[in-house]
Design an enzyme around this catalytic site. Structure first.
Site, PDB file in Angstrom:
ATOM      1  N   THR A  67       0.805  -1.229   0.000  1.00 42.18           N
ATOM      2  CA  THR A  67       0.000   0.000   0.000  1.00 42.18           C
ATOM      3  C   THR A  67       0.830   1.266   0.000  1.00 42.18           C
ATOM      4  O   THR A  67       0.293   2.356  -0.244  1.00 42.18           O
ATOM      5  CB  THR A  67      -0.879   0.046   1.255  1.00 42.18           C
ATOM      6  OG1 THR A  67      -0.012  -0.028   2.400  1.00 42.18           O
ATOM      7  CG2 THR A  67      -1.882  -1.098   1.296  1.00 42.18           C
ATOM      8  N   HIS A 133       5.886  27.570   4.426  1.00 37.87           N
ATOM      9  CA  HIS A 133       6.031  26.116   4.546  1.00 37.87           C
ATOM     10  C   HIS A 133       7.341  25.753   5.248  1.00 37.87           C
ATOM     11  O   HIS A 133       7.412  24.753   5.964  1.00 37.87           O
ATOM     12  CB  HIS A 133       5.934  25.467   3.170  1.00 37.87           C
ATOM     13  CG  HIS A 133       4.661  25.802   2.469  1.00 37.87           C
ATOM     14  ND1 HIS A 133       3.436  25.385   2.936  1.00 37.87           N
ATOM     15  CD2 HIS A 133       4.417  26.568   1.373  1.00 37.87           C
ATOM     16  CE1 HIS A 133       2.482  25.860   2.144  1.00 37.87           C
ATOM     17  NE2 HIS A 133       3.053  26.581   1.195  1.00 37.87           N
TER      18      HIS A 133
HETATM   19  C1  RB5 Z   1       2.794  -7.030   3.105  1.00 34.61           C
HETATM   20  O1  RB5 Z   1       1.872  -8.061   3.029  1.00 34.61           O
HETATM   21  C2  RB5 Z   1       2.080  -5.697   3.247  1.00 34.61           C
HETATM   22  O2  RB5 Z   1       1.509  -5.604   4.510  1.00 34.61           O
HETATM   23  C3  RB5 Z   1       3.052  -4.551   3.007  1.00 34.61           C
HETATM   24  O3  RB5 Z   1       3.559  -4.652   1.724  1.00 34.61           O
HETATM   25  C4  RB5 Z   1       2.478  -3.151   3.111  1.00 34.61           C
HETATM   26  O4  RB5 Z   1       1.342  -2.998   2.318  1.00 34.61           O
HETATM   27  C5  RB5 Z   1       2.295  -2.635   4.467  1.00 34.61           C
HETATM   28  O5  RB5 Z   1       1.902  -1.486   4.696  1.00 34.61           O
END
Ligand code: RB5
Length: 159
Positions: A67, A133
């Site tokens: 993510t 900033h």
């Molecule tokens: C791994 O499964 C996943 O948790 C990692 O890549 C990431 O998305 C964590 O934030």
């Protein structure tokens, strides 16, 4: 620029593409792994890149996980690191203009290749605006110093 790049197993293959792109653009890349597709915990890779950014050994870092979030949470533990989880052109641009982000955190699972390439170019080519900033970034440094001082203080001491 000197740029450290790291990814966990989810970002393993996109990391190779990103490194190629950065080298084509003329940057000096430090490849911090992971070097196989085997599962690896994202904080271990985040620490390799964030430590280099924190100590000024590289100018910028790019971190990729499923993510982008875990890499961001972990790398922001390091002093002077301003890691931003970006997901489109605008967040890539604003993280530089307003936040002077020095680590770009990307999702391997949610972003297409062309978008990632474009975001990286925007992120590398956009300058920090400074001014108000810069005052806000200085406040973040002050918070780091305050928190560090609180951690060092003797908890048994009354005051
Ligand atoms: C791994 O499964 C996943 O948790 C990692 O890549 C990431 O998305 C964590 O934030």
């Amino acid at each position: 620029m000197r740029i450290a790049v790291g990814a966990d197993h989810r970002g393993y293959s996109i990391r190779v593409r990103i490194i190629d792109l950065l080298r084509q653009l003329g940057h000096d890349v430090e490849d911090m792994g992971t070097y196989t597709g085997e599962a690896i915990d994202y904080p271990d890779i985040a620490a390799r890149v964030a430590r280099k950014v924190s100590h000024g050994e590289v100018d910028r870092g790019i971190l990729i996980c499923g993510t982008g979030l875990g890499m961001c949470i972990a790398s922001n533990k390091f002093p002077r690191v301003r890691a931003a989880p970006c997901h489109d052109d605008l967040t890539a641009e604003m993280s530089r203009r307003h936040n002077d982000a020095n680590i770009l955190c990307l999702s391997a699972d949610l972003l297409g290749e062309r978008l990632v390439d474009r975001m990286i170019e925007i992120w590398l080519n956009t300058s920090f605006e400074g001014g108000r900033h810069a005052r806000r970034i200085a406040k973040i440094y002050n918070l780091e110093a305050e928190i560090h001082a609180e951690e060092q203080a003797d908890p048994t001491e009354e005051g």
